[in-house]
Design an enzyme around this catalytic site. Structure first.
Site, PDB file in Angstrom:
ATOM      1  N   ASP A 158      -0.857   1.574  -3.751  1.00 51.79           N
ATOM      2  CA  ASP A 158      -1.662   0.500  -4.849  1.00 51.79           C
ATOM      3  C   ASP A 158      -2.846   1.201  -5.280  1.00 51.79           C
ATOM      4  O   ASP A 158      -3.829   0.283  -5.845  1.00 51.79           O
ATOM      5  CB  ASP A 158      -1.786  -0.733  -4.033  1.00 51.79           C
ATOM      6  CG  ASP A 158      -2.818  -0.309  -2.694  1.00 51.79           C
ATOM      7  OD1 ASP A 158      -2.571   0.762  -2.063  1.00 51.79           O
ATOM      8  OD2 ASP A 158      -3.443  -1.395  -2.061  1.00 51.79           O
ATOM      9  N   ASP A 189      -5.435   2.631  -3.443  1.00 49.40           N
ATOM     10  CA  ASP A 189      -6.952   2.647  -2.746  1.00 49.40           C
ATOM     11  C   ASP A 189      -6.879   3.686  -1.778  1.00 49.40           C
ATOM     12  O   ASP A 189      -8.011   3.937  -1.369  1.00 49.40           O
ATOM     13  CB  ASP A 189      -6.856   1.440  -2.194  1.00 49.40           C
ATOM     14  CG  ASP A 189      -5.800   1.087  -1.091  1.00 49.40           C
ATOM     15  OD1 ASP A 189      -4.823   2.003  -0.845  1.00 49.40           O
ATOM     16  OD2 ASP A 189      -5.929  -0.187  -0.226  1.00 49.40           O
ATOM     17  N   ARG A 190      -6.001   4.542  -1.750  1.00 44.97           N
ATOM     18  CA  ARG A 190      -6.011   5.904  -0.973  1.00 44.97           C
ATOM     19  C   ARG A 190      -6.198   7.085  -1.904  1.00 44.97           C
ATOM     20  O   ARG A 190      -5.820   7.059  -2.935  1.00 44.97           O
ATOM     21  CB  ARG A 190      -5.131   5.804   0.349  1.00 44.97           C
ATOM     22  CG  ARG A 190      -4.843   4.806   1.036  1.00 44.97           C
ATOM     23  CD  ARG A 190      -3.762   4.746   2.155  1.00 44.97           C
ATOM     24  NE  ARG A 190      -3.691   3.626   2.794  1.00 44.97           N
ATOM     25  CZ  ARG A 190      -3.555   3.365   4.019  1.00 44.97           C
ATOM     26  NH1 ARG A 190      -3.472   4.597   4.805  1.00 44.97           N
ATOM     27  NH2 ARG A 190      -3.738   2.384   4.744  1.00 44.97           N
ATOM     28  N   LYS A 234     -11.172   0.154  -0.525  1.00 43.99           N
ATOM     29  CA  LYS A 234     -11.215   1.467  -0.977  1.00 43.99           C
ATOM     30  C   LYS A 234     -10.780   1.832  -2.206  1.00 43.99           C
ATOM     31  O   LYS A 234     -10.048   0.978  -2.676  1.00 43.99           O
ATOM     32  CB  LYS A 234     -10.346   2.171   0.287  1.00 43.99           C
ATOM     33  CG  LYS A 234      -9.034   1.722   0.570  1.00 43.99           C
ATOM     34  CD  LYS A 234      -8.466   2.206   1.641  1.00 43.99           C
ATOM     35  CE  LYS A 234      -7.022   1.601   2.272  1.00 43.99           C
ATOM     36  NZ  LYS A 234      -7.501   0.290   2.973  1.00 43.99           N
ATOM     37  N   SER A 289       0.864  -1.211  -0.045  1.00 37.89           N
ATOM     38  CA  SER A 289       0.062   0.070   0.031  1.00 37.89           C
ATOM     39  C   SER A 289       0.927   1.300   0.083  1.00 37.89           C
ATOM     40  O   SER A 289       1.528   1.383  -0.972  1.00 37.89           O
ATOM     41  CB  SER A 289      -0.923  -0.122   1.140  1.00 37.89           C
ATOM     42  OG  SER A 289      -1.835   1.105   1.125  1.00 37.89           O
ATOM     43  N   HIS A 290       0.850   1.958   1.047  1.00 34.20           N
ATOM     44  CA  HIS A 290       1.477   3.393   1.193  1.00 34.20           C
ATOM     45  C   HIS A 290       2.781   3.015   1.642  1.00 34.20           C
ATOM     46  O   HIS A 290       3.558   4.436   1.691  1.00 34.20           O
ATOM     47  CB  HIS A 290       0.785   4.080   2.225  1.00 34.20           C
ATOM     48  CG  HIS A 290       0.545   3.856   3.319  1.00 34.20           C
ATOM     49  ND1 HIS A 290      -0.389   2.580   3.440  1.00 34.20           N
ATOM     50  CD2 HIS A 290       0.897   4.032   4.533  1.00 34.20           C
ATOM     51  CE1 HIS A 290      -0.468   2.303   4.924  1.00 34.20           C
ATOM     52  NE2 HIS A 290       0.339   3.240   5.563  1.00 34.20           N
ATOM     53  N   ASP A 344      -1.975   6.678  -3.586  1.00 32.97           N
ATOM     54  CA  ASP A 344      -1.050   5.814  -3.068  1.00 32.97           C
ATOM     55  C   ASP A 344      -0.236   4.762  -3.940  1.00 32.97           C
ATOM     56  O   ASP A 344      -0.710   4.608  -4.986  1.00 32.97           O
ATOM     57  CB  ASP A 344      -1.430   5.312  -1.455  1.00 32.97           C
ATOM     58  CG  ASP A 344      -2.530   4.291  -1.576  1.00 32.97           C
ATOM     59  OD1 ASP A 344      -3.249   4.311  -2.926  1.00 32.97           O
ATOM     60  OD2 ASP A 344      -2.581   3.477  -0.847  1.00 32.97           O
TER      61      ASP A 344
END
Length: 543
Positions: free
Chosen positions: A279, A281-282, A376, A113-114, A277
């Site tokens: 991947d 999703d944010r 998300k 992710s982030h 981010d």
């Protein structure tokens, strides 16, 4: 092509956190580490024979090699088909959509992710289920049980599959479909939002900057914003995915997206800014000189979602993670909507979404989404904001001002203390828990404690119970502080302190957040002794 068993034994460190297994990249590259975890997943879901999966990731270092391992293991375990994004690229929400669209048995999402990427940074792997959402607590526990007792894994002896070319090929008896990673996701977005209205916004001279942060949303943003919606070339910044995110930290907040923040506070700022981010999703939403907190973004979307075609019938309900501010609760109350408070982790929204109890979810860590997927979705949030701006004709700043005037303002901030010694962090939380019963009635920094507890959640759909989800301390007047240890880091512990105060006085709706929260910040330190225990004079990150 022969399948064979490889003897192995359990490896420490294979218990998943809030969103899959995240460890340092070198851990995943160590002998048997990735293979053990993949086999544990396949065992936990009842095997792979005859099943179909989606595989893809954010393009970070080791993404390409890990996908080849997963493909060979899926084939060796009897899978029928795997759908892979071209070059191994799939944003997390796009992977969720592909699982649902193709009715597969689940998917392997490769991302941290982030978190930063690179050989000396972080890597991650999670399994998403047939509904497109992250594995439930029960499945996650089963995976850990398998990883803790594993004795062998199955592997196919074969050459790598060419992931650069779109089309079908065979890996043993398993079909591998390499697809364009953007096509299906872009088609879904067009069913949800008024693309004609958004295109008209750009034709009118509306300017935007989108920072893809050298991460996975670059190709998606180029296709949707510049090619389909007509935003000017150059609207998408840092749009080519990089294995180490060009040495950056792909977390869309004012600290790490400083390039975008500089543009949006500059003398010739665009009308609208956004970032996503690692991947995809944010999200982060910014107006000209106006930063929107994720909690406020969720609340404002709840108030205006009906302007988007996919939500014109209104919302069925809303849900937020416990640390997220109560701003969306106030919108839900005004609109007569059910509002659910869940533990941190998108998987907790899954049962609510599948049961139709909600169709809008969000969390304070820059995650917003709906029932279109079970993750998300950063670009979804950006498009929703563009649709709202196109429909109302108002700027980001004006939308925020109107919202606060109507619903009040939940001043909010999150303070992160990163890489804290794990024992120090655990002791801090244990000591807080031990004195919860004595806090009500006490005063700290002039604030009187009304309630104090450790958050627990009983799912209203499957009635499962989750405990130990963070410590909440509530004060007179609607102020609150929450303490949690994050489950997304890979070194030490990250202590997160969430600070909130409700303001309904119209003359006090435009203060600086730190000024509005000064007493809450002081009370949090007085209660927990953060400075004394950690030796930190200030948090590493404020958002």
């Amino acid at each position: 092509m022969d399948a064979f068993d490889v003897p192995t034994q359990p490896i420490d460190g294979q218990k998943a956190g809030t969103s899959g297994l995240r460890r340092q990249t070198r851990d995943f590259m160590a002998p048997h580490f990735l293979e053990n975890y993949v086999q544990a997943i396949l065992n936990a879901i009842g095997g792979a024979h005859g099943k179909r999966f989606v595989v893809g990731g954010d393009g970070r270092y080791f993404n390409d090699r890990a996908i080849q391992v997963i493909l060979r293991m899926a084939a060796a375990n009897g899978a029928a088909e795997v759908i892979v994004g071209q070059n191994g690229i799939l944003s997390t929400p796009a992977a969720s959509h592909l699982i649902r669209l193709n009715k597969t048995d689940g998917g392997f999402v490769l991302s941290a992710s982030h978190n930063p990427g690179g050989i000396d940074a972080d890597f991650g792997l999670k399994f998403n289920m047939a509904n497109g959402g992250p594995a439930t607590e029960q499945v996650t526990d089963a995976i850990y049980q398998q990883a803790s007792t594993i004795a062998n894994y199955r592997m196919l002896e074969a050459q790598d599959i060419d992931l650069t070319q779109i089309g079908d090929s065979m890996l043993g008896d398993m079909r591998v479909r390499v697809i364009d990673p953007v096509d299906d996701y872009a088609a879904l977005m067009e069913t949800l939002f008024d693309f004609d209205a958004i295109s008209g916004l750009f034709r009118s001279g509306f300017r935007m900057a989108f920072d893809a942060m050298h991460a996975v949303t670059g190709p998606y943003a180029h296709r949707l914003l510049e090619e389909r919606l007509g935003a000017a070339q150059g609207t998408v910044l840092n749009g080519t995915p990089s294995p180490d995110f060009a040495g950056g930290h792909p977390d869309p907040n004012p600290i790490w997206a400083h390039e975008l923040m500089g543009i949006m506070t500059g003398p010739d700022a665009p009308d609208f800014g956004a970032a996503s981010d690692g991947d995809g999703d944010r999200n982060m939403i910014v107006g000209r000189g106006a930063y929107v907190t994720p909690s406020d973004s969720l609340a404002l979307i709840a108030a205006h979602a009906h302007v988007a075609p996919g939500y014109k019938a209104g919302l069925s309900g809303v849900a937020r993670s416990m640390p997220t501010s109560g701003a969306v609760d106030r919108v839900a109350a005004a609109k007569g909507l059910d509002c659910f408070e869940t533990p941190t982790g998108w998987k907790f929204f899954g049962a609510l979404l599948d049961a139709g109890k909600v169709n809008l979810c969000g969390e304070e860590s820059a995650g917003t989404g709906s029932d279109h997927v079970r993750e998300k979705d950063g670009l979804w949030a950006v498009l929703m904001w563009l649709n709202i701006i196109a429909a109302t004709g108002k700027s980001v700043g004006d939308l925020l001002a109107d919202h606060w005037q109507t619903y009040g303002r939940n001043y909010y901030s999150r303070h992160d203390y990163e890489a804290v010694d794990s024992q120090v962090a655990s002791t801090l939380m244990a000591d807080l828990s031990a004195k919860l019963a004595d806090l009500p009635g006490s005063a700290f920094a002039g604030l009187k404690v009304t309630e104090a507890d450790e958050f627990a959640y009983t799912d209203p759909v499957d009635h499962s119970t989750t405990t130990g989800q963070g410590i909440r301390i509530m004060f007179d007047g609607g102020a609150r502080v929450v303490f949690r240890l994050s489950g997304t880091g890979t070194q030490g512990a990250t202590l997160r302190v969430y600070l909130e105060r409700l303001e309904t006085d119209a003359s006090r709706l435009h203060m600086q957040a730190d000024d509005a929260l000064a007493a809450v910040i002081a009370a949090a330190d007085e209660i927990a002794g953060i400075r004394a225990r950690t030796g930190r004079d200030a948090p590493d990150v404020r958002t």
